[in-house]
Write a protein that holds these residues in place. Structure first.
Motif, PDB file in Angstrom:
ATOM      1  N   MET A 162       1.341   1.715   1.055  1.00 22.95           N
ATOM      2  CA  MET A 162       1.963   2.645   0.120  1.00 22.95           C
ATOM      3  C   MET A 162       2.717   3.745   0.860  1.00 22.95           C
ATOM      4  N   ARG A 163       2.097   4.311   1.886  1.00 21.68           N
ATOM      5  CA  ARG A 163       2.765   5.377   2.648  1.00 21.68           C
ATOM      6  C   ARG A 163       4.010   4.851   3.337  1.00 21.68           C
ATOM      7  N   TRP A 164       3.900   3.675   3.934  1.00 21.13           N
ATOM      8  CA  TRP A 164       5.047   3.129   4.661  1.00 21.13           C
ATOM      9  C   TRP A 164       6.137   2.664   3.705  1.00 21.13           C
ATOM     10  N   HIS A 165       5.772   2.194   2.529  1.00 22.02           N
ATOM     11  CA  HIS A 165       6.758   1.844   1.511  1.00 22.02           C
ATOM     12  C   HIS A 165       7.621   3.054   1.178  1.00 22.02           C
ATOM     13  N   ASP A 166       6.973   4.190   0.896  1.00 20.49           N
ATOM     14  CA  ASP A 166       7.732   5.388   0.530  1.00 20.49           C
ATOM     15  C   ASP A 166       8.523   5.932   1.710  1.00 20.49           C
ATOM     16  N   ALA A 180       4.664   2.425  -5.671  1.00 22.74           N
ATOM     17  CA  ALA A 180       4.212   2.027  -4.339  1.00 22.74           C
ATOM     18  C   ALA A 180       2.906   1.245  -4.384  1.00 22.74           C
ATOM     19  N   GLY A 181       1.986   1.654  -5.250  1.00 30.81           N
ATOM     20  CA  GLY A 181       0.717   0.943  -5.343  1.00 30.81           C
ATOM     21  C   GLY A 181       0.875  -0.456  -5.890  1.00 30.81           C
ATOM     22  N   ALA A 184       2.428  -2.587  -3.193  1.00 33.81           N
ATOM     23  CA  ALA A 184       1.450  -2.968  -2.176  1.00 33.81           C
ATOM     24  C   ALA A 184       0.519  -4.058  -2.693  1.00 33.81           C
ATOM     25  N   ASP A 185       0.051  -3.920  -3.933  1.00 31.31           N
ATOM     26  CA  ASP A 185      -0.851  -4.925  -4.501  1.00 31.31           C
ATOM     27  C   ASP A 185      -0.178  -6.294  -4.572  1.00 31.31           C
ATOM     28  N   SER A 186       1.085  -6.298  -4.986  1.00 28.90           N
ATOM     29  CA  SER A 186       1.806  -7.574  -5.079  1.00 28.90           C
ATOM     30  C   SER A 186       1.959  -8.216  -3.711  1.00 28.90           C
ATOM     31  N   ARG A 187       2.354  -7.426  -2.717  1.00 28.27           N
ATOM     32  CA  ARG A 187       2.545  -7.988  -1.376  1.00 28.27           C
ATOM     33  C   ARG A 187       1.224  -8.482  -0.782  1.00 28.27           C
TER      34      ARG A 187
END
Length: 285
Positions: A162-166, A180-181, A184-187
């Motif tokens: 999540m942090r790296w996504h943002d 973001a959450g 992350a869950d999908s990936r």
């Protein structure tokens, strides 16, 4: 070419029924609509925003010739169009009252549509980004492999992803509209992020890949925190993601780069990626 030659729908299944064969005929050039529509079908129509997505197909006597999609509030995305086709689409969307923030397409199509939209909607545009689509040829290591190993991100990595996504979106100026959450869950669910970690187990970079659709997989996103860049971590992670996609049977492994970033363009070419075509993003005033 008439504006009403464009058939519009909010239903991704109806869109695929009409345009799926056309999209699958050139999966590399159509990687974005293929993967976006797949994501909408798997995760629901509001993955990218609260408004319903819009799809369109240009139907001719010889079958579907071109398509577009839009996931509001994001830009219009187009497959290749002639000047006449761009003009007919701009006329249709303007007549229907659409307000567009911009357009993304191959370089020539994006320029043609931006000009047509100015004529039809009276809106000026500016070139915001130049991109290059690459296809993987022979996979090679870009240099000495840094110490450490690759591993597929798991549930325990959710907060990090999540942090790296943002942070990735902040770096690139992109706005996907995805939470973001949820991203992350999908990936994590399909093993769509690979981390590179140091020998002591500290994650230092990530490289992702979309699910395989029509034989193609697109590598994205690739991210290393600023303090850890220049050490080969992103290249090592991307090599592993690319190798895994090939091993899983992907016929084409693709990625986009920002042409304003010579570092990433050089890295991916050293790995074995070769240019396919250039794309452009225009923002509308």
């Amino acid at each position: 070419m008439r504006p009403d030659d464009w058939h519009l729908t909010h239903d991704p299944d109806a869109f695929l029924e009409q345009a799926g064969e056309f999209l699958r005929s050139r999966p590399a050039l159509h990687t974005v609509p293929l993967t976006v529509v797949d994501n909408l079908r798997r995760r629901g129509p509001h993955v990218y925003g609260t408004a319903d997505p819009l799809f369109g197909a240009l139907d001719t006597a010889d079958g579907v010739r071109a398509v577009f999609f839009r996931t509001p509030p994001h830009r219009l995305n187009l497959t290749s169009l002639t000047e006449e086709e761009a003009e007919s689409l701009a006329a249709r969307l303007a007549a229907d009252g659409h307000r567009l923030p911009g357009v993304s397409a191959d370089r020539d199509t994006a320029a043609l549509f931006a000009a047509a939209w100015r004529r039809r909607a009276g809106v000026e545009s500016r070139l915001a980004e130049r991109q290059r689509l690459y296809r993987l040829g022979e996979l090679t290591s870009p240099g000495p492999v840094p110490a450490g190993r690759a591993r597929v991100a798991a549930a325990g990595d959710r907060d990090l992803l999540m942090r790296w996504h943002d942070a990735f979106l902040d770096d690139t100026g992109a706005r996907t509209g995805q939470d973001a959450g949820a991203w992350a869950d999908s990936r994590i669910a399909y093993g769509g992020i690979t981390l590179w970690e140091t020998p002591d187990g500290a994650p230092v970079a990530m490289s992702g890949a979309t699910p395989e659709v029509a034989g193609q997989v697109r590598v994205a996103p690739v991210y290393t925190p600023p303090a850890l860049r220049g050490r080969g971590y992103a290249g090592a992670a991307t090599v592993e993601v690319s190798r895994a996609a090939q091993a899983a049977g992907a016929a084409e492994v693709l990625l986009f780069t920002d042409l304003a970033n010579p570092t990433s363009n050089g890295l991916y070419q050293r790995i074995g990626y070769r240019p396919v075509t250039d794309f452009a993003v225009y923002e509308f005033a």
